[in-house]
Design a protein around this motif. Structure first.
Motif, PDB file in Angstrom:
ATOM      1  N   LEU A 181       0.726  -1.371  -0.133  1.00 49.92           N
ATOM      2  CA  LEU A 181       0.150   0.118   0.198  1.00 49.92           C
ATOM      3  C   LEU A 181       0.855   1.275  -0.055  1.00 49.92           C
ATOM      4  N   LEU A 182       0.589   2.077  -1.191  1.00 50.48           N
ATOM      5  CA  LEU A 182       1.403   3.227  -1.167  1.00 50.48           C
ATOM      6  C   LEU A 182       0.441   4.381  -0.995  1.00 50.48           C
ATOM      7  N   PRO A 183       0.026   5.104   0.045  1.00 49.89           N
ATOM      8  CA  PRO A 183      -0.718   6.197  -0.103  1.00 49.89           C
ATOM      9  C   PRO A 183      -0.257   7.447  -0.583  1.00 49.89           C
ATOM     10  N   LEU A 184      -0.985   8.254  -1.084  1.00 53.50           N
ATOM     11  CA  LEU A 184      -0.601   9.557  -1.827  1.00 53.50           C
ATOM     12  C   LEU A 184      -1.683  10.512  -0.974  1.00 53.50           C
ATOM     13  N   THR A 185      -0.825  11.805  -0.644  1.00 56.60           N
ATOM     14  CA  THR A 185      -1.203  12.852   0.125  1.00 56.60           C
ATOM     15  C   THR A 185      -0.920  14.288  -0.451  1.00 56.60           C
ATOM     16  N   LEU A 186      -1.795  15.156  -0.281  1.00 57.56           N
ATOM     17  CA  LEU A 186      -1.635  16.382  -0.497  1.00 57.56           C
ATOM     18  C   LEU A 186      -1.963  17.348   0.623  1.00 57.56           C
ATOM     19  N   LYS A 187      -1.070  18.169   1.205  1.00 54.35           N
ATOM     20  CA  LYS A 187      -1.350  19.168   2.453  1.00 54.35           C
ATOM     21  C   LYS A 187      -1.761  18.110   3.516  1.00 54.35           C
ATOM     22  N   ASN A 188      -0.830  16.945   3.814  1.00 51.13           N
ATOM     23  CA  ASN A 188      -1.043  16.158   4.806  1.00 51.13           C
ATOM     24  C   ASN A 188      -2.358  15.219   4.947  1.00 51.13           C
ATOM     25  N   ALA A 189      -3.122  15.428   3.741  1.00 52.37           N
ATOM     26  CA  ALA A 189      -4.567  14.627   3.794  1.00 52.37           C
ATOM     27  C   ALA A 189      -4.451  13.650   2.535  1.00 52.37           C
ATOM     28  N   PRO A 190      -4.843  12.541   2.831  1.00 53.46           N
ATOM     29  CA  PRO A 190      -4.828  11.351   1.640  1.00 53.46           C
ATOM     30  C   PRO A 190      -5.909  11.660   0.482  1.00 53.46           C
ATOM     31  N   PHE A 191      -5.313  11.417  -0.556  1.00 55.17           N
ATOM     32  CA  PHE A 191      -6.254  11.827  -1.755  1.00 55.17           C
ATOM     33  C   PHE A 191      -6.347  10.669  -2.813  1.00 55.17           C
ATOM     34  N   GLY A 192      -5.205   9.628  -2.519  1.00 51.39           N
ATOM     35  CA  GLY A 192      -5.266   8.518  -3.367  1.00 51.39           C
ATOM     36  C   GLY A 192      -4.665   7.285  -2.863  1.00 51.39           C
ATOM     37  N   LEU A 193      -4.458   6.074  -3.316  1.00 53.22           N
ATOM     38  CA  LEU A 193      -3.827   5.106  -3.002  1.00 53.22           C
ATOM     39  C   LEU A 193      -3.246   4.080  -4.164  1.00 53.22           C
ATOM     40  N   ILE A 194      -2.138   3.716  -3.997  1.00 52.01           N
ATOM     41  CA  ILE A 194      -1.743   2.766  -5.006  1.00 52.01           C
ATOM     42  C   ILE A 194      -1.488   1.192  -4.452  1.00 52.01           C
ATOM     43  N   TYR A 195      -2.131   0.452  -4.941  1.00 46.64           N
ATOM     44  CA  TYR A 195      -2.413  -1.204  -4.390  1.00 46.64           C
ATOM     45  C   TYR A 195      -1.850  -2.189  -5.267  1.00 46.64           C
ATOM     46  N   ALA A 196      -0.777  -2.927  -4.672  1.00 46.67           N
ATOM     47  CA  ALA A 196      -0.277  -4.105  -5.616  1.00 46.67           C
ATOM     48  C   ALA A 196      -0.394  -5.149  -4.889  1.00 46.67           C
ATOM     49  N   ASP A 197      -0.488  -6.364  -5.441  1.00 40.72           N
ATOM     50  CA  ASP A 197      -0.334  -7.603  -4.706  1.00 40.72           C
ATOM     51  C   ASP A 197       0.079  -8.706  -5.324  1.00 40.72           C
ATOM     52  N   GLN A 198       0.702 -10.003  -4.670  1.00 37.90           N
ATOM     53  CA  GLN A 198       0.964 -11.232  -5.117  1.00 37.90           C
ATOM     54  C   GLN A 198       0.196 -12.249  -4.913  1.00 37.90           C
ATOM     55  N   ALA A 199       0.411 -13.355  -5.616  1.00 41.12           N
ATOM     56  CA  ALA A 199      -0.474 -14.325  -5.355  1.00 41.12           C
ATOM     57  C   ALA A 199      -0.110 -15.400  -4.415  1.00 41.12           C
ATOM     58  N   THR A 200       1.361 -15.170  -3.979  1.00 41.58           N
ATOM     59  CA  THR A 200       1.765 -15.947  -2.900  1.00 41.58           C
ATOM     60  C   THR A 200       2.186 -15.193  -1.465  1.00 41.58           C
ATOM     61  N   ALA A 201       2.344 -15.548  -0.275  1.00 47.57           N
ATOM     62  CA  ALA A 201       2.792 -15.011   0.937  1.00 47.57           C
ATOM     63  C   ALA A 201       4.304 -14.649   0.785  1.00 47.57           C
ATOM     64  N   GLY A 202       4.644 -13.544   1.053  1.00 48.01           N
ATOM     65  CA  GLY A 202       6.073 -13.210   0.731  1.00 48.01           C
ATOM     66  C   GLY A 202       6.514 -12.918  -0.723  1.00 48.01           C
ATOM     67  N   GLY A 203       5.555 -12.816  -1.536  1.00 46.94           N
ATOM     68  CA  GLY A 203       5.687 -12.769  -2.989  1.00 46.94           C
ATOM     69  C   GLY A 203       6.438 -11.180  -3.258  1.00 46.94           C
ATOM     70  N   ILE A 204       6.141 -10.358  -2.334  1.00 47.57           N
ATOM     71  CA  ILE A 204       6.695  -9.110  -2.691  1.00 47.57           C
ATOM     72  C   ILE A 204       7.904  -8.914  -1.816  1.00 47.57           C
ATOM     73  N   ALA A 205       9.053  -8.778  -2.061  1.00 51.42           N
ATOM     74  CA  ALA A 205      10.263  -8.659  -1.228  1.00 51.42           C
ATOM     75  C   ALA A 205      11.145  -7.450  -1.667  1.00 51.42           C
ATOM     76  N   LEU A 206      11.296  -6.646  -0.902  1.00 51.27           N
ATOM     77  CA  LEU A 206      11.754  -5.435  -1.350  1.00 51.27           C
ATOM     78  C   LEU A 206      13.003  -4.894  -0.310  1.00 51.27           C
ATOM     79  N   GLY A 207      13.951  -4.462  -0.779  1.00 51.35           N
ATOM     80  CA  GLY A 207      15.129  -3.868   0.046  1.00 51.35           C
ATOM     81  C   GLY A 207      15.020  -2.337   0.074  1.00 51.35           C
ATOM     82  N   GLU A 208      15.918  -1.592   0.739  1.00 47.16           N
ATOM     83  CA  GLU A 208      15.866  -0.173   1.079  1.00 47.16           C
ATOM     84  C   GLU A 208      15.987   0.425  -0.421  1.00 47.16           C
ATOM     85  N   LYS A 209      16.750  -0.030  -1.374  1.00 44.52           N
ATOM     86  CA  LYS A 209      16.683   0.749  -2.695  1.00 44.52           C
ATOM     87  C   LYS A 209      15.516   0.571  -3.272  1.00 44.52           C
ATOM     88  N   GLU A 210      14.989  -0.492  -3.451  1.00 48.67           N
ATOM     89  CA  GLU A 210      13.666  -0.632  -3.965  1.00 48.67           C
ATOM     90  C   GLU A 210      12.415   0.270  -3.280  1.00 48.67           C
TER      91      GLU A 210
END
Length: 800
Positions: free
Chosen positions: A751-780
């Motif tokens: 979940l990546l919320p989008l905010t303007l003036k400290n208020a949420p106005f949007g959301l980007i949602y991404a998913d995977q079909a398996t648990a642990g399917g999205i693995a991210l390091g600090e760079k990513e």
């Protein structure tokens, strides 16, 4: 109820006779299913263990299932290997199918594309037909009783309540509410029509992604199916198809007499829908030959897939009203096509300013027609691969591609140039298809076209259709036109695919199909001259003179256009990763590499200098690191945002597409705040089942007094980027909103919320079909935040 195993135990495992039980796969009221290993035959198996305290009726049913399935041997039925008892524990041994059940596939992925769903159902119907032939009715067909193996093949299992067709005394109500037929709900004797109904209900669920009858009360479900006609949802399949809808509606008719007579008849109706009969655009005498050839082609798995791909691309690009989103989404479904198309757009011929890393940007830059041309060329190449005669196929394909490229060069207007490309290339469609699908006949045709011994020419005289008629009974042209009609190519293109004639008129050709026919014919003759003639320049001069009046050629114009087309084709061949050896005849179609200037740099320094001067190259293979895809996408989006043609929707799609590819996500969805309800609402998405998630996504940003915020609301209100590695963990699962649990159920999501003036106005949602399917390091994570911030900046720039 768990089975208590009176079997030998050793550390970490349970032994039942010669079987080692590895882990439990599932459990019901009367039995449990385990993954086991047969130590005697050294193979994995599935064991169904009857509960020790099961009643006599359950034991009888268990033996009944063993007897029923043991009679059935079919590739779409999960076979029973044996039935036995060990130390008082009754068990059945089945083949182990590692894939998920259809029910699990629908829960995780939503609705299935119509052609894929129908293909699966054909296998199920084959299985039912085999059972019916042995006098057995399944009576409990449902998604959880259909396994999908590693090849995507449907395998029917669980004949536990199967019944004999000829048993009029069996009046008990058997089956699962929501899937049983009306007559089964009324306790009627078992008939094949019950399985026809079950197959129709399952197919409807596959196409819509949701059960056809949803009732919490089982008795209410039985009552409804007995008294009411089930209605199909408004959206059944994407795109909707009236013919397929009619097949499903007939299968689930409340009156058994109005259904298909048997599963074989339903199978035939679906098979005809999947591969409709082609209306030949040839003389009636030749239509039978065309149909015969098309039937032969369908025996190869590539042809249906090729036909489907061409039809989908053509459908999305033939209308002025189609939008960029639909075309980009269609191409993104095919990873290989996406990567090759992006390579082509970034080739020297198309490259403009900065690398293009998203299909959305490619379509915006090159245009619908340009992307259509590339995509059609790529799918033809992708499906026409055969190691047995790869060299001949490659030569034929490049010859056709050269003709199309040259025709495009000869037309100044961009729109006309795109039409000329397809017209000239598809004039070779019958020849290409014959070379791939009818190899022996193609060899016979080439032998007839071979010039007499002692002549200088290395290939055929121009009358290839006469040779084709002698061998096939139909010309290449008529074969290509018949297939083109089955693909749904427009009438104007099919008119342009016809050769114009042997005698060129003394007047200029009229604009439209007539001019395109002459242009395609001339371009194909030039391609033949380049490929086969030892004096191509002289040949091209003759062709230019012959077509000068009808096409308005000026002196030297055709030769210059051919040289331009050779350069362009060389760039495309490199982008498409087609290997043309230095001694291959197809090298004649490509521009010779420019001679390198002499200098004092070492080869290594030369390489480095060339890399520095060239545009940023893209490596878009499946193994490309996520960080590289994200970085390239960020640069691409930046280039777009500083351009004069900035569009908010294009930026948002480019952001989603970059995330989809970098994370190898199943789907990515963008949600935007609805001011009236103060709720984030799904707007659009990319990937498998993205539309269903978008339709379900609702995140309230204002809570009633005393109400607890669910996970999505809490994340958006706090503006905290959140990665859920396993949504099944108790403390996470308890905070998931109902819409997510019931209609999405992804085990891993971001979940990546989008905010303007400290208020949420949007959301980007991404998913995977398996648990642990999205693995991210600090760079990513850092690059993802930059990507998200680009979306926010796009709203600011657009005044949102």
């Amino acid at each position: 109820m768990s089975a208590v195993l009176p079997a030998a135990r050793s550390p970490g495992r349970t032994v039942l006779g010669r079987f080692v039980l590895e882990r439990k796969l599932g459990e019901g009221a009367q039995a449990s299913v385990w993954l086991g290993r047969d130590t005697r035959l050294e193979r994995e198996v599935a064991l169904k263990l009857l509960a020790p305290d099961a009643d006599a009726g359950a034991v009888s049913q268990w033996l009944h299932e063993a007897r029923a399935v043991s009679q059935l041997t079919h590739p779409h039925i999960v076979p029973v290997f044996e039935a036995d008892e060990h130390d008082g524990q009754s068990y059945l041994v089945f083949e182990y199918v590692a894939g998920p059940t259809l029910s699990q596939r629908l829960r995780s992925g939503g609705a299935i594309a119509p052609r894929e769903a129908v293909t699966m159902m054909l296998g199920v119907l084959d299985a039912l037909r085999a059972a019916h032939a042995r006098g057995i009715v399944h009576r409990d067909l449902k998604p959880s009783n259909i396994l999908l193996d590693a090849d995507g093949r449907a395998r029917v299992m669980d004949f536990g309540i199967a019944a004999r067709i000829a048993d009029p005394h069996d009046r008990r109500i058997f089956g699962t509410p929501g899937y049983m037929s009306p007559e089964a709900a009324r306790g009627k004797p078992p008939t094949p029509a019950m399985d026809v109904f079950g197959a129709g209900v399952v197919l409807a669920e596959m196409l819509s992604g949701t059960p056809l009858l949803r009732e919490r009360d089982p008795m209410r479900a039985i009552e409804r199916v007995a008294l009411e006609q089930l209605e199909l949802p408004e959206h059944l399949g994407d795109p909707p198809d009236d013919a397929l809808r009619a097949i499903v509606r007939r299968a689930i008719a409340r009156d058994a007499a109005q259904r298909f007579a048997d599963v074989g008849e339903m199978h035939q109706a679906l098979a005809q829908w999947l591969q409709p009969k082609v209306e030949a655009v040839v003389d009636p005498e030749a239509s039978g030959t065309l149909e015969f050839l098309l039937r032969r082609m369908r025996l190869k798995s590539d042809f249906p897939a090729l036909s489907d791909a061409v039809a989908r691309i053509q459908r999305l690009t033939r209308s002025e009203n189609e939008n960029l989103n639909n075309l980009a989404s269609e191409i993104l479904q095919d990873v290989a096509l996406t990567n090759k198309l992006l390579r082509m757009v970034n080739s020297a011929h198309f490259f403009t300013a900065g690398p293009v890393t998203t299909v959305s940007r490619a379509v915006a830059l090159v245009g619908f027609a340009g992307v259509r041309n590339m995509a059609l060329a790529l799918v033809l190449l992708e499906h026409m691969h055969d190691k047995g005669h790869a060299q001949q196929l490659k030569e034929e394909f490049l010859r056709a591609l050269m003709a199309g490229t040259l025709a495009g060069e000869l037309v100044p207007a961009v729109r006309d140039g795109e039409e000329a490309f397809l017209s000239a290339m598809f004039q070779n469609l019958g020849r290409l298809l014959t070379e791939f699908y009818l190899r022996e006949e193609a060899q016979q045709i080439r032998a007839l076209m071979r010039p007499p011994a002692g002549t200088l020419e290395a290939a055929a005289p121009p009358d290839q259709d006469s040779a084709a008629v002698r061998v096939l009974g139909i010309s290449f042209e008529d074969l290509g036109l018949g297939v083109a009609k089955s693909w749904g190519l427009p009438e104007t293109l099919r008119q342009s695919m016809r050769r114009a004639g042997a005698d060129t008129p003394a007047r200029a050709a009229e604009r439209g199909p007539e001019r395109m026919r002459w242009l395609g014919q001339a371009a194909n003759e030039v391609a033949d001259a380049l490929l086969y003639s030892d004096d191509a320049d002289a040949k091209i001069g003759d062709i230019e003179q012959r077509y000068a009046r009808v096409l308005g050629f000026k002196a030297g114009e055709l030769k210059r256009a051919a040289e331009q087309a050779q350069q362009r084709l060389a760039s495309l061949v490199d982008a498409m990763a087609i290997r043309v050896g230095p001694t291959d005849r197809a090298q004649r179609l490509l521009a010779p590499p420019a001679a390198a200037a002499e200098d004092s740099l070492s080869p290594l320094q030369l390489q480095a200098a060339a890399a520095a001067a060239a545009p940023a190259a893209l490596d878009l293979d499946l193994g490309e690191p996520a960080a590289d895809v994200l970085a390239a996408g960020i640069q691409d989006i930046t280039n777009h945002m500083v351009s004069d043609g900035f569009r908010l929707n294009e930026v948002l799609r480019m952001v989603l597409e970059t995330m989809l590819r970098a994370l190898r996500a199943r789907r990515v969805v963008f949600a935007l705040r609805d001011a009236k309800t103060n709720t984030l609402v799904g707007r659009f998405g990319l990937g498998d089942g993205a539309d269903a998630v978008s339709a379900a996504l609702r995140v309230p940003l204002q809570l009633a007094p005393g109400a607890a915020a669910d996970l999505f609301t809490a994340v958006c209100l706090k503006g905290v980027d959140t990665l859920i590695a396993d949504a099944n963990v108790a403390n996470i699962a308890s905070r998931l909103p109902p819409w997510f649990r019931e209609r999405v159920g992804a085990p891993s999501f971001l979940l990546l919320p989008l905010t303007l003036k400290n208020a949420p106005f949007g959301l980007i949602y991404a998913d995977q079909a398996t648990a642990g399917g999205i693995a991210l390091g600090e760079k990513e994570l850092s690059l993802l935040r930059t990507l998200r911030n680009q979306a926010v900046m796009a709203f600011r720039q657009a005044g949102g």
